[in-house]
Design an enzyme around this catalytic site. Structure first.
Site, short mmCIF file in Angstrom:
data_model
loop_
_atom_site.label_atom_id
_atom_site.label_comp_id
_atom_site.label_asym_id
_atom_site.label_seq_id
_atom_site.Cartn_x
_atom_site.Cartn_y
_atom_site.Cartn_z
CG LEU A 294 -15.81 1.98 1.82
CD1 LEU A 294 -15.94 3.42 1.37
CD2 LEU A 294 -17.16 1.39 2.16
CG ASP A 295 -12.10 0.33 6.19
OD1 ASP A 295 -10.86 0.24 6.19
OD2 ASP A 295 -12.79 0.20 7.21
N PRO A 296 -9.89 -0.97 3.36
CG PRO A 296 -7.76 -1.86 3.02
CD PRO A 296 -9.17 -2.26 3.34
CG ASP A 299 -10.07 3.84 4.79
OD1 ASP A 299 -9.63 3.49 3.68
OD2 ASP A 299 -9.82 3.22 5.84
#
Length: 464
Positions: A294-296, A299
């Site tokens: 998701l992050d990283p 994004d």
């Protein structure tokens, strides 16, 4: 249909169905069970005790019909149902009908009778005015496709192969390293494709076997990633390696993959040690795919997409702010952190000690890890959520990597619920996030009180 409940011939009972059946033996001529799938509490509706209750609640010659699942998806379950019901009823058979809203457009029934002379496929009477049922449809419901008949009634397995045909050319061997929170979901996803053969490697064989349990085409092995020769041999024997072990080992995994010409997938940030291997990986002709969470991860995709759309229209990015966080839903965020661990809890907590850097108004700002939580600020997105945000690691290189040299402000940050930073700051001050464990003898299994005392530098742990 609900209007039928007011028919004087209908009596509605609300309560425990098992108890009701046990109190009404030899009472009914027909019992119909319209159950959900055998998951959770409904699983008991597919087991022998329930069918025995149904049998005992019938009068002599009575019959039952229960939800029997789909022959295209659940043949082993249907086979077990048929075998079990035949130990209770003298006559038991499987029939099916078509319902477009059900999986595969079909649903089945287990039909059983206490009358040993009954031919379930032959209607006892004709019913006028039906829009679907007819004597012919009734008879046809018991005529199964050859693969289903062979499996259920002849103990032969000629089920059709659903999905792509697997050949030696399409078969892929995948090596999964690690046994953390995300390892099992990753393994489940990998074996969804029938051409993937999975090897799960953990430091202990038991951990690997526990992860591999019930997974098709999956082998469990013990592997110490610190043993370079063993690591290189296993990686070279596979087409791709998915590394879910601590990020400190990723560079070693990539080096072994370069040597074995094996592709690599990780969810971790690209560390300097990993980045140094870029040229060697390209020379070896392999893909090293990182930062795909998701992050990283996600994004990055939305950032680049949005930036490219602005640039294509002649615009410029003056401020870039990207905040992200994997958070529990509000009803589930009922602990002091307002957070739940979906990956390494140690990794989550130690990441809160990372220093951060970003551009703001053209100026570079740096924050030491020990002060990170004090820089968390309320961040408004929706009135329904009380978010706070703080900088995440070093955002400054992304001005180059995202191709936004014109940006005066570049901040990549983390979202949390209010209260998270203050709680973490307290843990830092107490010393609970001291990775060195100064003053603590772990071999003696210290109590929480002893750990807190060691962090605060005090001797006494007596609350009095």
């Amino acid at each position: 249909m609900s209007s039928l409940l007011s028919d004087p011939r209908v009596t509605v009972h609300i309560g425990d169905g098992f108890k009701f059946l046990s109190e009404n033996e030899a009472t009914y001529d027909v019992i119909v069970t319209d159950s959900s799938d055998p998951v959770g509490p409904a699983e008991s509706l597919f087991q022998k005790p329930y069918f025995q209750l149904l049998h005992d609640a019938l009068r002599e010659g009575g019959a039952i019909s229960t939800q029997g699942e789909c022959q295209w998806i659940h043949l082993p379950l249907i086979k077990d149902l048929m075998t079990m019901t035949k130990t209770i009823f003298p006559v038991a058979d499987y029939a099916f009908t078509t319902i477009p809203t059900y999986p595969s457009g079909q649903i089945g029934f287990m039909v059983c009778s206490k009358d040993a002379s009954r031919d379930l496929a032959t209607p006892l009477r004709s019913v006028e005015g039906c829009r679907y049922w007819s004597p012919e449809v009734h008879k046809a419901a018991f005529v199964l496709p050859e693969f289903a008949k062979a499996y259920l009634k002849e103990d032969r397995d000629i089920r059709p192969l659903l999905g792509p045909k697997v050949t030696s050319e399409t078969r892929k061997k995948v090596l999964l390293l690690g046994s953390g929170y995300v390892a099992r979901p990753a393994a489940d996803y990998i074996v969804r494709k029938p051409n993937n053969e999975l090897t799960i490697a953990c430091r202990t064989l038991k951990s690997a076997r526990d992860l591999a349990e019930s997974l098709p085409r999956t082998t469990a092995i013990s592997l110490d990633v610190n043993n370079s020769a063993a690591l290189e041999a296993q990686i070279a024997a596979h087409d791709v390696v998915v590394s879910l072990i601590p990020y400190t080992h990723h560079a070693s995994v990539i080096k072994a993959a370069i040597k074995g010409k094996t592709h690599v997938v990780t969810t971790s940030y690209v560390s300097p040690a990993m980045r140094e291997l870029d040229a060697e990986a390209k020379k070896a002709g392999i893909v090293v795919f990182n930062e795909i969470g998701l992050d990283p991860g996600i994004d990055h995709l939305y950032a680049v997409k949005t930036i490219d759309e602005v640039h294509e229209k002649g615009g410029k990015i003056k401020e870039f702010l990207s905040y992200c966080g994997g958070l529990p839903s509000p009803p589930a965020s009922h602990n002091p952190l307002g957070y739940k661990f979906s990956w390494s809890s140690r990794g989550v907590l130690l990441a809160l000690l990372n220093s951060a850097a970003y551009y703001s108004g053209g100026q570079r700002t740096e924050i030491p890890g020990s002060e990170l939580m004090s820089h968390a600020k309320p961040y408004y997105i929706s009135p329904a959520y009380a978010f706070v945000a703080y900088p995440n690691r070093d955002s400054t290189p992304f001005r180059e990597w995202y191709n936004i040299p014109e940006a005066d402000t570049v901040i990549r940050g983390t979202l949390r619920y209010q209260g998270f930073p203050e709680f973490i700051a307290a843990l830092v001050k107490i010393g609970w996030l001291n990775a060195k464990g100064d003053g603590v003898d772990a071999s003696k299994q210290p109590t929480y009180a002893a750990l807190t005392a060691a962090g605060l530098g005090i001797q006494e742990t007596d609350e009095a």
